[in-house]
Scaffold this motif. Structure first.
Motif, PDB file in Angstrom:
ATOM      1  N   ALA A  71       0.890  -1.298   0.094  1.00 40.21           N
ATOM      2  CA  ALA A  71       0.144   0.003   0.060  1.00 40.21           C
ATOM      3  C   ALA A  71       0.931   1.225  -0.129  1.00 40.21           C
ATOM      4  O   ALA A  71       1.918   1.545   0.761  1.00 40.21           O
ATOM      5  N   THR A  72       0.488   2.132  -0.804  1.00 42.36           N
ATOM      6  CA  THR A  72       1.384   3.573  -0.872  1.00 42.36           C
ATOM      7  C   THR A  72       0.243   4.406  -0.542  1.00 42.36           C
ATOM      8  O   THR A  72      -0.783   4.748  -1.063  1.00 42.36           O
ATOM      9  N   THR A  73       0.452   5.362   0.477  1.00 40.28           N
ATOM     10  CA  THR A  73      -0.401   6.527   0.934  1.00 40.28           C
ATOM     11  C   THR A  73       0.121   7.691   0.746  1.00 40.28           C
ATOM     12  O   THR A  73       1.457   7.818   0.417  1.00 40.28           O
ATOM     13  N   GLN A  78       5.660  12.451   2.184  1.00 44.06           N
ATOM     14  CA  GLN A  78       6.030  13.328   3.207  1.00 44.06           C
ATOM     15  C   GLN A  78       7.205  14.045   3.279  1.00 44.06           C
ATOM     16  O   GLN A  78       8.179  13.256   3.145  1.00 44.06           O
ATOM     17  N   ASN A  79       7.326  15.545   3.057  1.00 39.20           N
ATOM     18  CA  ASN A  79       8.473  15.912   3.199  1.00 39.20           C
ATOM     19  C   ASN A  79       9.357  15.881   1.708  1.00 39.20           C
ATOM     20  O   ASN A  79      10.530  16.014   1.629  1.00 39.20           O
ATOM     21  N   ILE A 112      13.753  13.182  -5.594  1.00 38.86           N
ATOM     22  CA  ILE A 112      12.330  13.216  -6.039  1.00 38.86           C
ATOM     23  C   ILE A 112      11.661  11.890  -5.840  1.00 38.86           C
ATOM     24  O   ILE A 112      12.157  10.845  -5.844  1.00 38.86           O
ATOM     25  N   ARG A 113      10.215  11.993  -5.557  1.00 35.66           N
ATOM     26  CA  ARG A 113       9.526  10.681  -5.710  1.00 35.66           C
ATOM     27  C   ARG A 113       8.524  10.798  -6.811  1.00 35.66           C
ATOM     28  O   ARG A 113       7.876  11.757  -7.164  1.00 35.66           O
ATOM     29  N   ILE A 114       8.253   9.602  -7.537  1.00 34.08           N
ATOM     30  CA  ILE A 114       7.534   9.449  -8.543  1.00 34.08           C
ATOM     31  C   ILE A 114       6.374   8.488  -8.404  1.00 34.08           C
ATOM     32  O   ILE A 114       6.551   7.579  -8.020  1.00 34.08           O
ATOM     33  N   GLN A 186       6.860  19.776  -1.155  1.00 30.42           N
ATOM     34  CA  GLN A 186       7.016  19.071   0.002  1.00 30.42           C
ATOM     35  C   GLN A 186       5.527  18.920   0.754  1.00 30.42           C
ATOM     36  O   GLN A 186       5.656  18.154   1.840  1.00 30.42           O
ATOM     37  N   GLN A 187       4.755  19.991   0.378  1.00 29.35           N
ATOM     38  CA  GLN A 187       3.505  19.931   1.088  1.00 29.35           C
ATOM     39  C   GLN A 187       2.288  19.396   0.710  1.00 29.35           C
ATOM     40  O   GLN A 187       1.150  19.531   0.819  1.00 29.35           O
ATOM     41  N   GLN A 188       2.620  18.667  -0.524  1.00 31.74           N
ATOM     42  CA  GLN A 188       1.736  17.932  -1.340  1.00 31.74           C
ATOM     43  C   GLN A 188       0.647  18.917  -2.122  1.00 31.74           C
ATOM     44  O   GLN A 188      -0.465  18.747  -2.390  1.00 31.74           O
TER      45      GLN A 188
END
Length: 216
Positions: A71-73, A78-79, A112-114, A186-188
């Motif tokens: 699961a990815t949430t 975060q950050n 970074i995240r993808i 970073q705050q989505q």
């Protein structure tokens, strides 16, 4: 030419170079500073610019399954600066181009995240996504291929990332296909939209990521 005239000519040339060079230097410094440290806009709903921070939209809570059946949430983001896009593994032309550009992005900045979310969850099971990840050499530590309930995925595309203004219910005949990549801070919060098939757009995206990294 006598020495006096030579000095006058040299002084005139030096003054002309200074007159032209100083504004050019000042412009270059401002341009470099703005491109490295400039502030990106905030977005509100439907890809509209937010006039105030209060109008900025945040990602809604989500939970989808990645290529490793985990699961990815929102907590995974975060950050972190994140980019997100929608794709499907059987897409013949547009999605491979997007994946190629995202590979370039991932290689250029590993911080970074993808998020790559499927629009075809019936076919794109976790096992299918795992095979696709292996094909594209995708690391699950920084890049999630996500699947889940179609209605939830389509709601996230329409009301979370605002990738399309078209209505739909996430039903059997509903289909979304966008080549846009969304930049999240970073705050989505949404900070930009980019063509996922354009090398120049990815270059701009990398520049904008640097700006976010220098924001206070």
């Amino acid at each position: 030419m006598n020495t006096h005239n030579f000095h006058i000519l040299s002084s005139w040339k030096a003054a002309l170079i200074t007159l032209i060079g100083l504004p050019l230097l000042a412009w270059s410094i401002v341009y470099w500073t703005e491109n490295k440290f400039g502030t990106l806009p905030l977005y509100s709903r439907n890809q509209q610019l937010a006039s105030t921070e209060r109008e900025a939209v945040y990602l809604p809570p989500f939970s989808f399954i990645d290529q490793n059946q985990q699961a990815t949430t929102n907590a995974w983001l975060q950050n972190h600066i994140c980019v997100a896009n929608f794709f499907f593994t059987s897409c013949p032309v547009v999605c491979p181009k997007m994946m190629h550009q995202l590979q370039h992005l991932a290689a250029a900045d590993s911080s970074i995240r993808i998020l790559s979310l499927t629009v075809d969850p019936d076919r794109d099971t976790p096992a299918t996504l795992q095979h696709y990840a292996a094909k594209w050499n995708i690391s699950p530590h920084t890049w999630k291929l996500l699947t889940g309930n179609k209605k939830n995925l389509y709601y996230f595309a329409r009301k979370g990332l605002y990738l399309t203004a078209t209505d739909g219910d996430g039903g059997k005949d509903d289909f979304i296909h966008s080549d846009n990549i969304v930049l999240l801070d970073q705050q989505q919060r949404i900070r930009g939209y980019y063509s996922g098939t354009s090398a120049s757009a990815i270059t701009l995206l990398l520049s904008d990521i640097k700006k976010l990294q220098h924001e206070k």
